[in-house]
Design an enzyme around this catalytic site. Structure first.
Site, PDB file in Angstrom:
ATOM      1  N   LYS A  95       0.757  -1.221   0.091  1.00  0.00           N
ATOM      2  CA  LYS A  95      -0.216  -0.066  -0.050  1.00  0.00           C
ATOM      3  C   LYS A  95       0.934   1.386  -0.011  1.00  0.00           C
ATOM      4  CE  LYS A  95      -4.239  -1.481   1.840  1.00  0.00           C
ATOM      5  NZ  LYS A  95      -5.501  -1.139   2.637  1.00  0.00           N
ATOM      6  N   LYS A 107      -4.296  -9.534  -6.684  1.00  0.00           N
ATOM      7  CA  LYS A 107      -5.917  -9.894  -5.938  1.00  0.00           C
ATOM      8  C   LYS A 107      -6.762  -8.909  -6.333  1.00  0.00           C
ATOM      9  CE  LYS A 107      -4.980  -7.505  -1.422  1.00  0.00           C
ATOM     10  NZ  LYS A 107      -4.703  -7.533  -0.202  1.00  0.00           N
ATOM     11  N   LYS A 164     -10.269  -3.030  -3.698  1.00  0.00           N
ATOM     12  CA  LYS A 164     -11.228  -2.033  -3.928  1.00  0.00           C
ATOM     13  C   LYS A 164     -10.546  -0.934  -4.473  1.00  0.00           C
ATOM     14  CE  LYS A 164     -13.016  -3.032   0.803  1.00  0.00           C
ATOM     15  NZ  LYS A 164     -12.248  -3.253   1.970  1.00  0.00           N
TER      16      LYS A 164
HETATM   17  P1  TYM Z   1     -10.396  -5.565   3.669  1.00  0.00           P
HETATM   18  O1  TYM Z   1     -11.400  -4.492   3.944  1.00  0.00           O
HETATM   19  O2  TYM Z   1      -9.292  -5.331   2.773  1.00  0.00           O
HETATM   20  O3  TYM Z   1     -11.061  -6.903   3.247  1.00  0.00           O
HETATM   21  C1  TYM Z   1     -12.214  -7.298   3.996  1.00  0.00           C
HETATM   22  C2  TYM Z   1     -12.039  -8.884   4.055  1.00  0.00           C
HETATM   23  O4  TYM Z   1     -12.312  -9.359   2.583  1.00  0.00           O
HETATM   24  C3  TYM Z   1     -11.222 -10.137   2.224  1.00  0.00           C
HETATM   25  N1  TYM Z   1     -10.734  -9.953   0.935  1.00  0.00           N
HETATM   26  C4  TYM Z   1     -10.475 -11.028   0.139  1.00  0.00           C
HETATM   27  N2  TYM Z   1     -10.868 -12.280   0.158  1.00  0.00           N
HETATM   28  C5  TYM Z   1     -10.481 -13.006  -0.931  1.00  0.00           C
HETATM   29  N3  TYM Z   1     -10.329 -12.373  -2.306  1.00  0.00           N
HETATM   30  C6  TYM Z   1      -9.879 -11.209  -2.093  1.00  0.00           C
HETATM   31  N4  TYM Z   1      -9.520 -10.575  -3.324  1.00  0.00           N
HETATM   32  C7  TYM Z   1     -10.004 -10.291  -0.970  1.00  0.00           C
HETATM   33  N5  TYM Z   1     -10.062  -9.226  -0.750  1.00  0.00           N
HETATM   34  C8  TYM Z   1     -10.216  -8.851   0.355  1.00  0.00           C
HETATM   35  C9  TYM Z   1     -10.167  -9.759   3.271  1.00  0.00           C
HETATM   36  O5  TYM Z   1      -9.306 -10.852   3.668  1.00  0.00           O
HETATM   37  C10 TYM Z   1     -11.030  -9.401   4.506  1.00  0.00           C
HETATM   38  O6  TYM Z   1     -11.157 -10.647   5.378  1.00  0.00           O
HETATM   39  N6  TYM Z   1      -7.251  -5.482   7.728  1.00  0.00           N
HETATM   40  C11 TYM Z   1      -8.745  -5.818   7.197  1.00  0.00           C
HETATM   41  C12 TYM Z   1      -9.631  -5.444   8.050  1.00  0.00           C
HETATM   42  C13 TYM Z   1      -9.687  -5.545   9.453  1.00  0.00           C
HETATM   43  C14 TYM Z   1      -9.824  -6.680  10.327  1.00  0.00           C
HETATM   44  C15 TYM Z   1      -9.925  -6.482  11.444  1.00  0.00           C
HETATM   45  C16 TYM Z   1     -10.181  -8.027   9.774  1.00  0.00           C
HETATM   46  C17 TYM Z   1      -9.422  -4.451  10.608  1.00  0.00           C
HETATM   47  N7  TYM Z   1      -9.365  -5.126  11.713  1.00  0.00           N
HETATM   48  C18 TYM Z   1      -9.865  -7.400  12.480  1.00  0.00           C
HETATM   49  C19 TYM Z   1     -10.541  -8.953  10.834  1.00  0.00           C
HETATM   50  C20 TYM Z   1     -10.209  -8.823  12.052  1.00  0.00           C
HETATM   51  C21 TYM Z   1      -8.840  -5.838   5.817  1.00  0.00           C
HETATM   52  O7  TYM Z   1      -8.243  -4.715   5.345  1.00  0.00           O
HETATM   53  O8  TYM Z   1      -9.799  -6.081   5.095  1.00  0.00           O
END
Ligand code: TYM
Length: 332
Positions: A111, A194, A197
Site C-alpha cells: 500500500k 488480487k 477495492k
Molecule cells: P479488507 O477491507 O481489505 O477486506 C475485507 C475482507 O475481505 C477479504 N478480502 C478478500 N478475500 C478474498 N479475495 C480477495 N481478493 C479479497 N480481498 C479482500 C479480506 O481478507 C478481509 O477478510 N485488515 C482488514 C480489516 C480488518 C480486520 C480487523 C479483519 C481490520 N480489523 C480485525 C479482521 C479482524 C482489511 O483490510 O480487510
C-alpha cells in the site's frame, strides 16, 4: 469460550472477493459462535477518504453484512469509531509491537508503494489497531481472506508479548478462519494481482452494486488464455486467470474446483463465461439488490449500528479496564 470478530474497511468498491473470502463466511458462523462484525472506519482513514463518502461507505458495509445474511439480532454489527476502546488498546499495542515486526508487513509495503516516506503513520501502525480490534473482545477466531493471514500472525505475536511482558494471561491466541473455494479472488484483468477495492480499473472487480449487465460485461472482458478448461485441477497450475474463474464458480456454486472441472472439462471460455455470469447474477446479484434496498433507509441501518455499538462497548469495557490495571495506567 469462543468468540468471532471480523471487519471490513469502508473504503468503497466492496467486491466479490470481500464477499467470497470473508462476508459469506460470517453468516454460517453465527450458528456456532457469538459474532462481532465491524465496519473498520478508522482503518479506512489510513489512506485519504472523502468524509461524506466515508460516512456512506460505513453504512454500506453494515448493509452488505445484513444483505449477505448476518442477523443483527444475533450478531453485533457496529462501526469501529463508535467504540473508543479500540483506539485505546491500539495505543497500548503500539508500545508492545516492535518496529521490526511492522517492517515485515507485506500489506504495508504494497500500500505504501515506492513513496514510503509519504505514507501515513496510521498506515504503518494499521496491524496494531487490527490486533486491538480483535483483542479488545478477547476474540478467539477471525474469519478473513488469505491476504489477512500475516496480520493475524502479528496479532498473536502482540498478544503473546503482552502476556509475557506483564506475566499475565490477559489475551487468548487467535485462530484465523480461512475457508471456502475462493480465499484469494484475483483481479479479472490480471491473474497475478488480487481483486481489490483500490484497483484503478473497475473491470478488475465485480462489486456489490453491479447489475446483470455490468457483471456480464466484466466477465466477458475478463482476461483468460486461449485453451479450453482442463479435466483436472493440475491443469490449472500455470493458468492463473482460468484458475481464478473456476475458483469463483466453485465458491458461488458450493462445489469444489474439481467438481466444476468435471462439468466443464474441454469447454471454451465462450461457454464457461456465460455460465459463470448466470451463476454470479443468481447468487451474488440479490445480495447487492438487498444492500441497495437497505441503503435507501439509512435511519434503519444507523439504528442497527447504534445498538451494535452499545453491545460491543459492553463487552470491550471490562477488557480495557483489565488491561489498564495490568499496565498500571490510572483509570478515570
Ligand atoms: P479488507 O477491507 O481489505 O477486506 C475485507 C475482507 O475481505 C477479504 N478480502 C478478500 N478475500 C478474498 N479475495 C480477495 N481478493 C479479497 N480481498 C479482500 C479480506 O481478507 C478481509 O477478510 N485488515 C482488514 C480489516 C480488518 C480486520 C480487523 C479483519 C481490520 N480489523 C480485525 C479482521 C479482524 C482489511 O483490510 O480487510
Amino acid at each position: 469460550m469462543s468468540r468471532i470478530f471480523s471487519g471490513v474497511q469502508p473504503s468503497g468498491n466492496l467486491h466479490l472477493g470481500n464477499y467470497l473470502g470473508a462476508i459469506r463466511n460470517f453468516v454460517g458462523l453465527q450458528d456456532d459462535y457469538e459474532c462481532i462484525y465491524c465496519a473498520v472506519n478508522m482503518h479506512a482513514i489510513t489512506v485519504w477518504q472523502d468524509p461524506e463518502e466515508l460516512r456512506n461507505n460505513t453504512r454500506e458495509v453494515a448493509a452488505a453484512y445484513i444483505a449477505a445474511g448476518v442477523d443483527p439480532k444475533r450478531s453485533i454489527i457496529f462501526a469501529q469509531s463508535t467504540v473508543p476502546a479500540h483506539a485505546e488498546l491500539a495505543w497500548i499495542f503500539n508500545c508492545v509491537a516492535r518496529l521490526g515486526w511492522m517492517n515485515r508487513m507485506t500489506q504495508f509495503k504494497e500500500k505504501a508503494g515506492k513513496n514510503r516516506e509519504n505514507a501515513s503513520l496510521g498506515l504503518y501502525a494499521y496491524p496494531s489497531l487490527m490486533a486491538a480490534d480483535i483483542m479488545v473482545y478477547k476474540a478467539t477466531h477471525v474469519p478473513v481472506g488469505e491476504d489477512q493471514k500475516q496480520h493475524l500472525e502479528l496479532t498473536r505475536d502482540i498478544a503473546q508479548k503482552f502476556n509475557n511482558d506483564y506475566g499475565t494471561e490477559t489475551f487468548p491466541l487467535v485462530e484465523p478462519l480461512i475457508f471456502g473455494a475462493a480465499t484469494r479472488v484475483m483481479s479479472l484483468r490480471d491473474g497475478s494481482k488480487k481483486m481489490s477495492k483500490s484497483d484503478p480499473s473497475d473491470y478488475s472487480r465485480i462489486t456489490f452494486t453491479d447489475d446483470r449487465d455490468s457483471i456480464a460485461k466484466k466477465l466477458r472482458k475478463a482476461r483468460t488464455d486461449a485453451d479450453p478448461l482442463p479435466d483436472a485441477e493440475e491443469g490449472l497450475k500455470d493458468r492463473p486467470e482460468a484458475a481464478n474463474l473456476v475458483g469463483i464458480y466453485a465458491a458461488l456454486a458450493n462445489l469444489t474446483r474439481q467438481e466444476v472441472l468435471n462439468e466443464f472439462a474441454g469447454a471454451a471460455f465462450s461457454t464457461f463465461k456465460p455460465a459463470l455470469t448466470d451463476l454470479a447474477v443468481e447468487k451474488f446479484g440479490p445480495i447487492g439488490e438487498e444492500m441497495k434496498r437497505l441503503m435507501a433507509d439509512p435511519g434503519h441501518v444507523d439504528a442497527i449500528l447504534r445498538e451494535g455499538a452499545e453491545r460491543a462497548s459492553a463487552i470491550a469495557a471490562p477488557v480495557i479496564d483489565e488491561v489498564k490495571e495490568v499496565v498500571g495506567l490510572i483509570r478515570p
